[in-house]
Each structure stands twice: as structure tokens, then as C-alpha cells.
Design a protein around this motif. Structure first.
Motif, PDB file in Angstrom:
ATOM      1  N   CYS A 114       0.837  -1.198   0.000  1.00  0.00           N
ATOM      2  CA  CYS A 114       0.000   0.000   0.000  1.00  0.00           C
ATOM      3  C   CYS A 114       0.872   1.249   0.000  1.00  0.00           C
ATOM      4  CB  CYS A 114      -0.911  -0.007   1.230  1.00  0.00           C
ATOM      5  SG  CYS A 114      -1.799   1.541   1.498  1.00  0.00           S
ATOM      6  N   ASN A 115       0.562   2.194  -0.884  1.00  0.00           N
ATOM      7  CA  ASN A 115       1.355   3.423  -0.992  1.00  0.00           C
ATOM      8  C   ASN A 115       1.344   4.230   0.301  1.00  0.00           C
ATOM      9  OD1 ASN A 115       1.937   2.958  -3.753  1.00  0.00           O
ATOM     10  ND2 ASN A 115      -0.048   3.793  -4.347  1.00  0.00           N
ATOM     11  N   TYR A 116       0.262   4.192   1.030  1.00  0.00           N
ATOM     12  CA  TYR A 116       0.149   4.976   2.264  1.00  0.00           C
ATOM     13  C   TYR A 116       0.932   4.329   3.395  1.00  0.00           C
ATOM     14  CZ  TYR A 116      -3.394   7.402  -0.394  1.00  0.00           C
ATOM     15  OH  TYR A 116      -4.032   8.121  -1.370  1.00  0.00           O
ATOM     16  N   PHE A 117       1.045   3.026   3.381  1.00  0.00           N
ATOM     17  CA  PHE A 117       1.880   2.318   4.350  1.00  0.00           C
ATOM     18  C   PHE A 117       3.350   2.665   4.144  1.00  0.00           C
ATOM     19  CE2 PHE A 117       4.408  -1.595   5.243  1.00  0.00           C
ATOM     20  CZ  PHE A 117       4.247  -1.630   6.618  1.00  0.00           C
ATOM     21  N   TYR A 118       3.735   2.844   2.891  1.00  0.00           N
ATOM     22  CA  TYR A 118       5.140   3.104   2.568  1.00  0.00           C
ATOM     23  C   TYR A 118       5.531   4.581   2.709  1.00  0.00           C
ATOM     24  CZ  TYR A 118       6.958  -1.367   0.921  1.00  0.00           C
ATOM     25  OH  TYR A 118       7.441  -2.644   0.864  1.00  0.00           O
ATOM     26  N   GLU A 119       4.586   5.451   2.947  1.00  0.00           N
ATOM     27  CA  GLU A 119       4.886   6.880   3.028  1.00  0.00           C
ATOM     28  C   GLU A 119       4.612   7.387   4.450  1.00  0.00           C
ATOM     29  OE1 GLU A 119       6.113  10.083   3.143  1.00  0.00           O
ATOM     30  OE2 GLU A 119       6.373   9.348   1.081  1.00  0.00           O
ATOM     31  N   PRO A 120       5.668   7.568   5.267  1.00  0.00           N
ATOM     32  CA  PRO A 120       5.474   7.958   6.676  1.00  0.00           C
ATOM     33  C   PRO A 120       4.729   9.271   6.884  1.00  0.00           C
ATOM     34  CG  PRO A 120       7.702   7.140   6.320  1.00  0.00           C
ATOM     35  CD  PRO A 120       7.082   7.271   4.968  1.00  0.00           C
ATOM     36  N   SER A 121       4.672  10.127   5.862  1.00  0.00           N
ATOM     37  CA  SER A 121       3.964  11.394   6.037  1.00  0.00           C
ATOM     38  C   SER A 121       2.453  11.242   5.866  1.00  0.00           C
ATOM     39  CB  SER A 121       4.478  12.427   5.022  1.00  0.00           C
ATOM     40  OG  SER A 121       4.134  12.050   3.696  1.00  0.00           O
ATOM     41  N   GLN A 122       2.006  10.066   5.440  1.00  0.00           N
ATOM     42  CA  GLN A 122       0.590   9.820   5.196  1.00  0.00           C
ATOM     43  C   GLN A 122      -0.020   8.986   6.332  1.00  0.00           C
ATOM     44  OE1 GLN A 122      -1.273  11.066   2.583  1.00  0.00           O
ATOM     45  NE2 GLN A 122       0.582  12.242   2.136  1.00  0.00           N
ATOM     46  N   PRO A 123      -1.322   9.124   6.583  1.00  0.00           N
ATOM     47  CA  PRO A 123      -1.960   8.334   7.646  1.00  0.00           C
ATOM     48  C   PRO A 123      -2.059   6.864   7.263  1.00  0.00           C
ATOM     49  CG  PRO A 123      -3.618   9.570   6.434  1.00  0.00           C
ATOM     50  CD  PRO A 123      -2.293  10.036   5.924  1.00  0.00           C
ATOM     51  N   CYS A 124      -1.757   5.982   8.213  1.00  0.00           N
ATOM     52  CA  CYS A 124      -1.847   4.533   7.981  1.00  0.00           C
ATOM     53  C   CYS A 124      -2.000   3.832   9.317  1.00  0.00           C
ATOM     54  CB  CYS A 124      -0.615   4.017   7.247  1.00  0.00           C
ATOM     55  SG  CYS A 124      -0.585   2.220   7.103  1.00  0.00           S
ATOM     56  N   ASN A 125      -3.139   3.216   9.533  1.00  0.00           N
ATOM     57  CA  ASN A 125      -3.380   2.506  10.786  1.00  0.00           C
ATOM     58  C   ASN A 125      -2.497   1.282  10.945  1.00  0.00           C
ATOM     59  OD1 ASN A 125      -5.484   4.132  11.891  1.00  0.00           O
ATOM     60  ND2 ASN A 125      -6.913   3.249  10.408  1.00  0.00           N
ATOM     61  N   LYS A 126      -2.034   0.726   9.851  1.00  0.00           N
ATOM     62  CA  LYS A 126      -1.144  -0.436   9.918  1.00  0.00           C
ATOM     63  C   LYS A 126       0.245  -0.027  10.415  1.00  0.00           C
ATOM     64  CE  LYS A 126      -1.631  -3.534   6.689  1.00  0.00           C
ATOM     65  NZ  LYS A 126      -2.050  -4.743   7.446  1.00  0.00           N
ATOM     66  N   ARG A 127       0.670   1.153   9.987  1.00  0.00           N
ATOM     67  CA  ARG A 127       1.979   1.650  10.394  1.00  0.00           C
ATOM     68  C   ARG A 127       1.914   2.403  11.721  1.00  0.00           C
ATOM     69  NH1 ARG A 127       2.560   5.076   6.632  1.00  0.00           N
ATOM     70  NH2 ARG A 127       2.194   6.884   7.973  1.00  0.00           N
ATOM     71  N   GLU A 128       0.860   3.205  11.899  1.00  0.00           N
ATOM     72  CA  GLU A 128       0.683   4.008  13.113  1.00  0.00           C
ATOM     73  C   GLU A 128      -0.780   3.912  13.545  1.00  0.00           C
ATOM     74  OE1 GLU A 128       1.192   8.630  14.664  1.00  0.00           O
ATOM     75  OE2 GLU A 128       1.919   8.048  12.660  1.00  0.00           O
ATOM     76  N   PRO A 129      -1.098   2.962  14.424  1.00  0.00           N
ATOM     77  CA  PRO A 129      -2.492   2.740  14.826  1.00  0.00           C
ATOM     78  C   PRO A 129      -3.164   4.017  15.308  1.00  0.00           C
ATOM     79  CG  PRO A 129      -1.106   0.979  15.665  1.00  0.00           C
ATOM     80  CD  PRO A 129      -0.172   2.000  15.092  1.00  0.00           C
ATOM     81  N   GLY A 130      -4.380   4.238  14.797  1.00  0.00           N
ATOM     82  CA  GLY A 130      -5.147   5.405  15.192  1.00  0.00           C
ATOM     83  C   GLY A 130      -4.962   6.615  14.316  1.00  0.00           C
ATOM     84  N   SER A 131      -4.051   6.543  13.342  1.00  0.00           N
ATOM     85  CA  SER A 131      -3.781   7.707  12.495  1.00  0.00           C
ATOM     86  C   SER A 131      -4.768   7.830  11.334  1.00  0.00           C
ATOM     87  CB  SER A 131      -2.350   7.645  11.941  1.00  0.00           C
ATOM     88  OG  SER A 131      -2.170   6.513  11.116  1.00  0.00           O
ATOM     89  N   GLY A 132      -5.484   6.743  11.029  1.00  0.00           N
ATOM     90  CA  GLY A 132      -6.427   6.751   9.914  1.00  0.00           C
ATOM     91  C   GLY A 132      -5.907   5.940   8.740  1.00  0.00           C
ATOM     92  N   CYS A 133      -6.751   5.778   7.733  1.00  0.00           N
ATOM     93  CA  CYS A 133      -6.378   5.036   6.522  1.00  0.00           C
ATOM     94  C   CYS A 133      -6.470   5.971   5.328  1.00  0.00           C
ATOM     95  CB  CYS A 133      -7.303   3.829   6.325  1.00  0.00           C
ATOM     96  SG  CYS A 133      -6.990   2.915   4.786  1.00  0.00           S
ATOM     97  N   GLY A 134      -5.329   6.379   4.815  1.00  0.00           N
ATOM     98  CA  GLY A 134      -5.298   7.308   3.694  1.00  0.00           C
ATOM     99  C   GLY A 134      -5.869   6.729   2.417  1.00  0.00           C
ATOM    100  N   ALA A 135      -5.851   5.402   2.298  1.00  0.00           N
ATOM    101  CA  ALA A 135      -6.338   4.774   1.073  1.00  0.00           C
ATOM    102  C   ALA A 135      -7.851   4.889   0.933  1.00  0.00           C
ATOM    103  CB  ALA A 135      -5.912   3.311   1.029  1.00  0.00           C
ATOM    104  N   ILE A 136      -8.554   4.947   2.066  1.00  0.00           N
ATOM    105  CA  ILE A 136     -10.000   5.116   2.014  1.00  0.00           C
ATOM    106  C   ILE A 136     -10.293   6.569   1.635  1.00  0.00           C
ATOM    107  CG2 ILE A 136     -12.145   5.055   3.330  1.00  0.00           C
ATOM    108  CD1 ILE A 136     -10.950   2.842   5.022  1.00  0.00           C
ATOM    109  N   GLY A 137     -10.807   6.748   0.451  1.00  0.00           N
ATOM    110  CA  GLY A 137     -11.017   8.090  -0.074  1.00  0.00           C
ATOM    111  C   GLY A 137      -9.827   8.627  -0.821  1.00  0.00           C
ATOM    112  N   GLY A 138      -8.742   7.851  -0.859  1.00  0.00           N
ATOM    113  CA  GLY A 138      -7.543   8.279  -1.566  1.00  0.00           C
ATOM    114  C   GLY A 138      -7.306   7.433  -2.808  1.00  0.00           C
ATOM    115  N   PHE A 139      -6.024   7.241  -3.151  1.00  0.00           N
ATOM    116  CA  PHE A 139      -5.657   6.430  -4.313  1.00  0.00           C
ATOM    117  C   PHE A 139      -5.675   4.967  -3.878  1.00  0.00           C
ATOM    118  CE2 PHE A 139      -2.471   4.362  -7.069  1.00  0.00           C
ATOM    119  CZ  PHE A 139      -3.050   4.631  -8.290  1.00  0.00           C
ATOM    120  N   ASN A 140      -6.663   4.221  -4.349  1.00  0.00           N
ATOM    121  CA  ASN A 140      -6.848   2.859  -3.826  1.00  0.00           C
ATOM    122  C   ASN A 140      -7.011   1.814  -4.925  1.00  0.00           C
ATOM    123  OD1 ASN A 140      -9.637   3.264  -4.598  1.00  0.00           O
ATOM    124  ND2 ASN A 140      -9.939   4.293  -2.627  1.00  0.00           N
TER     125      ASN A 140
END
Length: 323
Positions: A114-140
Motif C-alpha cells: 500500500c502506498n500509504y503504508f510506505y509513506e510515513p507522512s501519510q496516515p496509515c493505521n497499519k503503520r501508526e495505529p489510530g492515524s487513519g487510513c489514507g487509502a480510504i477516499g484516496g488512491f486505492n
């Protein structure tokens, strides 16, 4: 890349006691460390452990050491002869150079692309729990249509794991306390739910030591991977199939899917819907209806739903050709 401690394990028991992040081929982990997506304080090198054998088991199956490389496994004569779907899936993955380094155990545990998992500046619950999922509503475009949650829609990237799932593989592990267990592959992975950062049932310090395959199954084996380019690309949709015919009807069907879910996906109801049926497009469509009944696109990946239907029908038609 942040500083880390390095240790080399002399045996399997020591690997667990050293209490660090295991590294073998490193084809995924090193990329994640360079991007600071993963920042382990300690790496435990397991490359010298005696886990590179492929041997027949008492029940007629195979035991594959966790450090067997993808290239060696795909080229093994007994794999090509009796587990063709696995060899095909392995050769569809990554590139020749990566397959020469990537290991059986590591392939099962690789992280999502996932592009959002690989980009620390983007929200990702898998990488940082509670930060949100950038892919939902984003590039998916590459994301899941089955098994996802409101917290994560990432897919599992492994081709090998899809073939292992249809073959009813199981993993052998050893825990940090020295105890061991065998986990069916279908029970190894966890769906994201509310905790997408927890991807498997493995405990800290638990090491995959081998993968077991049951004795070969009769039937035609196929693996088809639909992707954006012919090589070095992850699956948009993939299907691993084992189909056995009796006369003009399907006597047994095994199906596993990649590119659609957070884990290698298998649905017993889809397989059951084919058994006893003639191999017609109408019956294949009914099986696809069951598979995709709860499929949900996120906009950019809506195309995966009809693509999965077409791919499943094409694989089943190929596997039953001449019936």
C-alpha cells in the motif's frame, strides 16, 4: 536508516532468545528500514540456520525449510511435477534477482505494498495505529474488495501464499520459549478489523521453521495473475486453482485468490458450489456470485470486482478444458 543492533543466530533456539527482528533474504525488510517505515532496534540474522532442506514426509507430502529460496523452490523437480500451481505462482512473483534471495518463510510474512503504508507522512493505521487510513477516499486502485475494514483496505502481496493456501499448507514454528506448533496457513493471517497492525497470529520471537504441504492432490492445477505489466508487478487479481473432473462433472475444486483481500483468500462455499456441476459458464458465474457477494469497492478499485469474475471464469474454463 536508523542505527540498529545486529546478531547472528547459531541455532533455532538462540534465534528466539536473541529477541529481535528476524532477517534472512531481507528483500522487503531492508526497503522498509530505509524508508523508516520499520525501525527495529535489533536484527537477528537467521541465514546460517539449517532450514534449507526439502524433504518428503511420512504421509507423502513435503516439508520445505523456511530458508529455501523462491528460485530453488520453483525449480525443485517434485514441486514442478506434483505442485505445479506453487511453481507457477513463485515464477510469477518479483524478479529473478529477488527470487534468488527471497525465502519461503519471508515470502509468507512480507508486508503490504500500500502506498500509504510506505509513506510515513501519510496516515496509515497499519503503520501508526489510530492515524487513519489514507487509502480510504484516496488512491486505492490496488486495494482490497474483500475482508477489509474501515481501518484498513490493504492487500497481502504474496503470490506464493495464494498457491500455498489452495494446497492446504501449514507452517511449523518455534516460539521464544522453545515450544513449537503447526499452524494451518488459513489460520496464520488475521483480517484487519480494528487492529490492522497485527497481521498474523505469530507471537514475538516466534520463528517460522518450515512449511508443510500435504500429499499431492489429483486434478489440474492452474495459477493466473492479472497485473499491470508482464513482470515485477503485484497482482491486481490472481487465482490459484486445483480442479478434478469425474466424467463431465467437477468432482473437486480448490480455489484461492490474491489481490482481493488482506490475506490469501479462500471461500469454501465457492468451491462447494462447483462440485457436482458441469463446467459451464453459467455455473462458473454462480460461483463468482458467491465469491463476490460481499465485495465492496472504494472507487479506484471498483474494477477489481468484474475483473475477479472474468479471471475466475477463465481459470476454471482452462482447468476443465476438454471435459
Amino acid at each position: 536508516m536508523r542505527p540498529f543492533e545486529y546478531a547472528r543466530a547459531g541455532d533455532v533456539a538462540e534465534a528466539g532468545r536473541l529477541a529481535g527482528r528476524f532477517i534472512a533474504g531481507g528483500t522487503n525488510l531492508l526497503d522498509l528500514m530505509k524508508l523508516e517505515v520499520e525501525t527495529p532496534e535489533k536484527l537477528v540474522d537467521i541465514t546460517r540456520l539449517p532450514l534449507r532442506g526439502i524433504e518428503e514426509t511420512d504421509d507423502g507430502g513435503l516439508r520445505i525449510g523456511a530458508l529455501v529460496t523462491n528460485s530453488d523452490l520453483a525449480a525443485e523437480p517434485c514441486i514442478r511435477r506434483d505442485y505445479e500451481v506453487l511453481s507457477r505462482a513463485l515464477l510469477a512473483g518479483a524478479s529473478g534477482q529477488l527470487r534468488n534471495k527471497a525465502t519461503t518463510g519471508g515470502n509468507l510474512l512480507q508486508r503490504t505494498r500500500c502506498n500509504y503504508f510506505y509513506e510515513p507522512s501519510q496516515p496509515c493505521n497499519k503503520r501508526e495505529p489510530g492515524s487513519g487510513c489514507g487509502a480510504i477516499g484516496g488512491f486505492n486502485r490496488i486495494h482490497a474488495v474483500l475482508g477489509a475494514s474501515k481501518h484498513c483496505i490493504a492487500t497481502h502481496p504474496s503470490d506464493m501464499a495464494v498457491a500455498m493456501r489452495v494446497l492446504d499448507a501449514a507452517v511449523e514454528t518455534q516460539k521464544a520459549d522453545g515450544s513449537s506448533r503447526t499452524i494451518p496457513l488459513g489460520e496464520l493471517y488475521r483480517l484487519p478489523g480494528e487492529t490492522p497492525q497485527i497481521e498474523t497470529v505469530l507471537e514475538p520471537g516466534e520463528l517460522i521453521t518450515a512449511v508443510r504441504l500435504p500429499k499431492p492432490r489429483a486434478g489440474t492445477q492452474r495459477y493466473r495473475k492479472v497485473r499491470d505489466r508482464a513482470s515485477y508487478a503485484f497482482a491486481l487479481v490472481s487465482v490459484a486453482a486445483i480442479v478434478r473432473m469425474e466424467g463431465s462433472t467437477i468432482a473437486e475444486a480448490g480455489l484461492a485468490f490474491g489481490g482481493l483481500a488482506p490475506m490469501p483468500w479462500r471461500d469454501a462455499q465457492v468451491e462447494a458450489a462447483l462440485v457436482g456441476k458441469e463446467p459451464t459458464m453459467a455455473n462458473f458465474d454462480k460461483a463468482a456470485d458467491i465469491l463476490l457477494a460481499e465485495a465492496e469497492g472504494q472507487g479506484g478499485n471498483d474494477f477489481k470486482i468484474p475483473l475477479a469474475r472474468r479471471t475466475l471464469k477463465a481459470v476454471l474454463a482452462d482447468a476443465t478444458k476438454g471435459a
